[in-house]
Design a protein around this motif. Structure first.
Motif, mmCIF file in Angstrom:
data_model
loop_
_atom_site.group_PDB
_atom_site.id
_atom_site.type_symbol
_atom_site.label_atom_id
_atom_site.label_comp_id
_atom_site.label_asym_id
_atom_site.label_seq_id
_atom_site.Cartn_x
_atom_site.Cartn_y
_atom_site.Cartn_z
ATOM 1 N N HIS A 111 -2.938 -5.240 -4.167
ATOM 2 C CA HIS A 111 -2.087 -4.764 -5.310
ATOM 3 C C HIS A 111 -0.675 -4.940 -4.636
ATOM 4 O O HIS A 111 -0.323 -4.175 -3.524
ATOM 5 N N CYS B 261 0.678 -0.260 -14.763
ATOM 6 C CA CYS B 261 -0.052 -1.225 -13.957
ATOM 7 C C CYS B 261 -1.417 -0.520 -13.835
ATOM 8 O O CYS B 261 -1.746 0.774 -13.371
ATOM 9 N N HIS C 169 4.433 -5.044 -10.418
ATOM 10 C CA HIS C 169 3.170 -4.926 -9.536
ATOM 11 C C HIS C 169 2.064 -6.122 -10.129
ATOM 12 O O HIS C 169 2.102 -6.635 -10.950
ATOM 13 N N LEU D 145 -3.727 -1.119 -11.570
ATOM 14 C CA LEU D 145 -4.199 -1.157 -10.355
ATOM 15 C C LEU D 145 -3.839 0.332 -9.763
ATOM 16 O O LEU D 145 -4.325 0.741 -9.044
ATOM 17 N N CYS D 146 -2.550 0.602 -10.264
ATOM 18 C CA CYS D 146 -2.137 2.089 -10.007
ATOM 19 C C CYS D 146 -2.806 2.992 -10.588
ATOM 20 O O CYS D 146 -3.262 4.030 -10.096
HETATM 21 ZN ZN LIG Z 1 0.378 -0.898 -9.480
#
Ligand SMILES: [Zn+2]
Length: 198
Positions: free
Chosen positions: A18, A171, A26, A173-174
């Motif tokens: 990440h 994002c 990101h 992944l966030c």
């Molecule tokens: Zn992210």
């Protein structure tokens, strides 16, 4: 034989995680081909898959724009048994310097580490074509062109790499929250990758 993606991961040229990119976006992956080129035997192995694709093109020279293309050009030219030259930026303009010459009758491949938009590659194409040479294609380690890329030359790559990136407020992944955000290059690697016997 291991595939090229596995080799890039092994020598940390391709990282998964990440990442905070310099653009502020990101991403779930990061590619730094210089990490592969640290290991000449691995570079030889990966680029042999490119040499195989271009061996019948009657190439006379390979030209790698500095910095990213220089080592790629050198290794590919070595495998093809032809001359390796490079262009470099001087006063913001791409130029062929150091007494390198190209001309009519030259069939040249441009060598890059990564091709994303092909914009910088085309600057080198123009320099060589203005001197009368024919540019017949581009070679690279990682082809990162998006589907809408309008690059006109044939591209011969060791691997196709798609790395999605996201605005920080959008994002996945966030949102998933399982991987901490890190800057590429800041990761502490557990062990030095040893150059493998081939
Ligand atoms: Zn992210």
């Amino acid at each position: 034989m291991q595939d090229n993606l596995t080799i890039l991961k092994q020598c940390e040229a391709f990282l998964e995680g990440h990442f905070l990119l310099s653009s502020g976006r990101h991403s779930g992956g990061y590619c730094q081909c210089a990490k592969l080129l640290r290991f000449p035997a691995l570079a030889e192995q990966v680029l042999s898959t490119v040499a195989l694709q271009v061996k019948d093109l009657a190439v006379t020279k390979v030209c790698g724009p500095a910095m990213g293309g220089v080592i790629v050009s050198y290794e590919l030219a070595r495998q093809l048994g032809v001359e390796s030259i490079f262009t470099e930026r001087k006063d913001g303009e791409m130029q062929l310097r150091r007494g390198f010459t190209v001309g009519k009758g030259d069939k040249i491949l441009i060598a890059e580490d990564v091709i994303t938009t092909g914009k910088s590659t085309m600057e080198t194409v123009k320099v060589l074509e203005d001197m009368g040479a024919e540019v017949i294609g581009a070679v690279c380690i990682a082809d990162r062109r998006a589907g809408d890329c309008a690059f006109v030359l044939p591209v011969y790559a060791a691997l196709k790499l798609t790395i999605d990136s996201y605005e920080p407020d959008d994002c996945p992944l966030c949102r998933a929250g399982t991987l901490a955000l890190e800057k590429p290059g800041s990761r502490e690697m557990p062990a030095i990758v040893k150059q493998r016997e081939i």
